[in-house]
Enzyme design. Sequence first.
Site, PDB file in Angstrom:
ATOM      1  CD  GLU A 113      41.024  39.063  57.217  1.00  0.00           C
ATOM      2  OE1 GLU A 113      41.985  39.470  57.859  1.00  0.00           O
ATOM      3  OE2 GLU A 113      40.604  37.897  57.288  1.00  0.00           O
ATOM      4  CE  LYS A 115      45.709  41.379  48.907  1.00  0.00           C
ATOM      5  NZ  LYS A 115      47.004  42.019  48.986  1.00  0.00           N
ATOM      6  CG  ASP A 163      49.456  48.061  49.660  1.00  0.00           C
ATOM      7  OD1 ASP A 163      50.030  46.981  49.400  1.00  0.00           O
ATOM      8  OD2 ASP A 163      49.453  49.032  48.888  1.00  0.00           O
ATOM      9  CE1 TYR A 180      47.805  36.501  56.414  1.00  0.00           C
ATOM     10  CE2 TYR A 180      47.997  38.894  56.350  1.00  0.00           C
ATOM     11  CZ  TYR A 180      48.479  37.634  56.005  1.00  0.00           C
ATOM     12  OH  TYR A 180      49.611  37.525  55.275  1.00  0.00           O
ATOM     13  CE  LYS A 207      45.468  43.327  45.152  1.00  0.00           C
ATOM     14  NZ  LYS A 207      46.720  43.637  44.460  1.00  0.00           N
ATOM     15  CB  CYS A 227      38.759  66.690   7.610  1.00  0.00           C
ATOM     16  SG  CYS A 227      37.386  66.463   8.739  1.00  0.00           S
ATOM     17  CB  CYS A 245      34.221  67.613   5.682  1.00  0.00           C
ATOM     18  SG  CYS A 245      35.728  68.525   6.025  1.00  0.00           S
ATOM     19  CB  CYS A 260      38.834  70.048   9.765  1.00  0.00           C
ATOM     20  SG  CYS A 260      37.748  70.170   8.345  1.00  0.00           S
ATOM     21  CB  CYS A 263      34.389  69.991   9.494  1.00  0.00           C
ATOM     22  SG  CYS A 263      34.778  68.278   9.655  1.00  0.00           S
TER      23      CYS A 263
HETATM   24  S1  IVH Z   1      44.877  36.304  53.992  1.00  0.00           S
HETATM   25  C1  IVH Z   1      46.680  32.668  51.764  1.00  0.00           C
HETATM   26  N1  IVH Z   1      44.235  38.631  54.867  1.00  0.00           N
HETATM   27  O1  IVH Z   1      47.879  39.913  50.822  1.00  0.00           O
HETATM   28  C2  IVH Z   1      47.289  33.967  52.070  1.00  0.00           C
HETATM   29  N2  IVH Z   1      46.116  38.474  53.445  1.00  0.00           N
HETATM   30  O2  IVH Z   1      47.878  38.829  48.096  1.00  0.00           O
HETATM   31  C3  IVH Z   1      46.657  34.508  53.304  1.00  0.00           C
HETATM   32  N3  IVH Z   1      47.240  40.587  53.021  1.00  0.00           N
HETATM   33  O3  IVH Z   1      50.248  37.397  51.260  1.00  0.00           O
HETATM   34  C4  IVH Z   1      46.280  35.852  53.057  1.00  0.00           C
HETATM   35  N4  IVH Z   1      45.929  41.814  54.253  1.00  0.00           N
HETATM   36  O4  IVH Z   1      50.436  39.501  52.739  1.00  0.00           O
HETATM   37  C5  IVH Z   1      45.082  37.943  54.109  1.00  0.00           C
HETATM   38  N5  IVH Z   1      43.568  40.633  55.741  1.00  0.00           N
HETATM   39  C6  IVH Z   1      44.410  39.942  54.993  1.00  0.00           C
HETATM   40  C7  IVH Z   1      45.486  40.559  54.325  1.00  0.00           C
HETATM   41  C8  IVH Z   1      46.318  39.778  53.546  1.00  0.00           C
HETATM   42  C9  IVH Z   1      46.984  41.801  53.478  1.00  0.00           C
HETATM   43  C10 IVH Z   1      48.352  40.246  52.112  1.00  0.00           C
HETATM   44  C11 IVH Z   1      49.136  39.073  52.584  1.00  0.00           C
HETATM   45  C12 IVH Z   1      49.073  38.087  51.456  1.00  0.00           C
HETATM   46  C13 IVH Z   1      48.731  38.929  50.296  1.00  0.00           C
HETATM   47  C14 IVH Z   1      48.024  38.121  49.256  1.00  0.00           C
END
Ligand code: IVH
Length: 708
Positions: A113, A115, A117, A251, A336, A430, A433, A454, A459
Amino acid sequence: MTKVQARQRIAKLREEIDRYRYAYHVLDQSLISDAAQDSLKHELEQLEQEYPDLVTPGSPSQRVGGAPRPEFATAEHASRMLSLVDVFTEDEFRAWADRVSKRAEASLDFFVEPKQDGLALSLVYERGVLVRAATRGDGRVGEDVTANVKTIEAVPLHLADAATIRRHRAALAPALRLLGDWEAMVAQAHRGRLEIRGETFIGKRAFAAVNAAAEKTSGKQYANPRNLAAGSIRQLDSTVTARRRLSFFAYALIGIDCATHEQEHALANVLGVPVNPLSNRCDAVGDVLRYYERLGAQRKKLDYEIDGIVVNVNSRVAFTELGVLGKAPRGAIAFKWPGEEATTTVEAIRVQVGRTGTLTPVAILAPVNVGGVTVTHATLHNADQIRRLDVRVGDTVIVHRAGDVIPEVMSVLTNLRPTRTKSYRFPSHCPICGSAVEKRRVGTKTGQSAAYFCANPGCYARQRERILHCTRRGGYDIDGIGEKTVDKFLELGLLTDPASLWELHAEDIAQLEGFGQTSAENLVRAIAARKTVALDRFVLSLGIPQVGEETSRALAVAMTQESSGRAPLTPRDVLRWLDAQTLDTLQEIPDIGPTVAGAILAWVRVRDNRTMIERLHDVGVTIAASRPLHAASEKFAGKTFVFTGELAVMTREDAEALVRTHGGKAASSVSKHTDYVIAGERAGSKLRQAEQLGVLVIDEQQFLRMVQ
Ligand code: IVH
């Protein structure tokens, strides 16, 4: 790195990471980019993995989140909210996948999935009703932010019940199919306590709108959507949170038994909690890698920020059995995308001469992945820049690479500097040379700056010639590198001297216009295949004035005789031999008179020439025996040989010479008169012709045995 060094490095890294954290969370100062900070944490984690007994409870690697703010009531988590280990490269990811498969003693499938931010949230539902929302805090205790979270539309205040789900059965069909007996699961979700964990975040457009408004009212800007999301959740006034248009994706579900992580997602979804629709099941590691690539390519187009993918072992049983290591579950990993910045160390500073004679300092770096590309060189621009940064050999630096621009050293993390380093002194002469260097003021985009030149107009040409000399047939005979390529590489600082040919990385080259991954790899391979060179060619390729092909051979013979038939096998041996010569001893060699002898001795005294040989030695160039001067035998008399493909040990020219010295003939095309075809790597049409004509095909090793 020795353990003592690792201990020192770990201590320094911890101190530095803690300093950034304090500045960020307490002083509201962002001293360093997230990507650079991640890079330092990554280094710390790697060192701690290598030396697990050096891990201490106070290490930043052991931290999860931050301490709760006193303004909020505390909220204790039923089970620890964990974090994830980060990886940035395919190799690191594969290593993780191998590890978990081995440990689980099964071939695993994965659920991947995006990640998000943002900020982790724990939502607790009792009998289907949201009763508490909390931040992660330190993992055990977070802040109770229920009132604020209740303003987030994506978070349901109560879970959908069976009747509602049934009404939307058509739309929910795939999820329901996956769940099987979904009614039982939904009933269970409503029965007692169910915790849903996920990420709250703010979309890019919402972020821009909030920032525009903030600019008008307070002149303040938020650094990024994540900071804004975190700030919005921790508002004392919920009406402010409400205006921020936060979003949420779940998640994980805790308190309900699903067979797979995929089912957890499906269940959250039917219960009315959004999950990221881009999530996917992957049967094999290759599928995960493709997903990572694909999502990486489309992430800029998404309306929210993601900084990687989370890969979960799909089976819940396997996931649970894999357990937890430190702060993170073994069964999941954050894969990442590398940021445009990373930290690494400076291994050397070299100066390169441009076409116009400008001397450009280049930092030679411990290889580091920046934006998905391994970087080994970064420009330091000019002497002013070196002085401004005070960059030294051994320093930890932040390297920035945007798009396909040349990577640059942005700043030095002076707190991580080893003891006993020296300020870099720009050479007064240099390095190519030896002419005196001139300082001039030049205009740049940002004003005036001092540049060193130089003064010798020949050179650049000399540096270039020196490298080209090596690549040519008389030298190392490297295929696929011509003048244009050498020019381009020189300009970018990828090449500085002959030895740097063997320090080229395919990744560096693949980014350049006119190259792709395959052609870059082919070039690096062709160069690597030419690391062994005959002694006379080695001597010739040094480019000593007055020393041409004949003299090189004569010198090679003399060197070989003096080392009692054993060819001096290393570049350093050659240097030692040259050092031991005098005008008299050199003139004893046939063909060498006082002028040539003088030129040789003068050449050996120049420091940069010596460095060039030392560097060839250090990169591992080895020397094979010289080609014999006269026919060695008649064993190949009347036989015709054709070479095709890439030979591993010899250059093709050497191999053909060998045939001739044994009385044979070397031809360039296959016919019915051909006796042997010697096929190397990637042999093509000649091999096919040989097979069609029924000519005997052998490999290089067999050929060498015939010679012996
Ligand atoms: S699973 C065991 N799934 O990333 C922790 N985390 O660096 C369960 N995060 O603390 C994390 N998207 O805040 C999971 N699809 C995703 C996520 C996700 C963002 C964050 C989450 C976690 C941190 C870990």
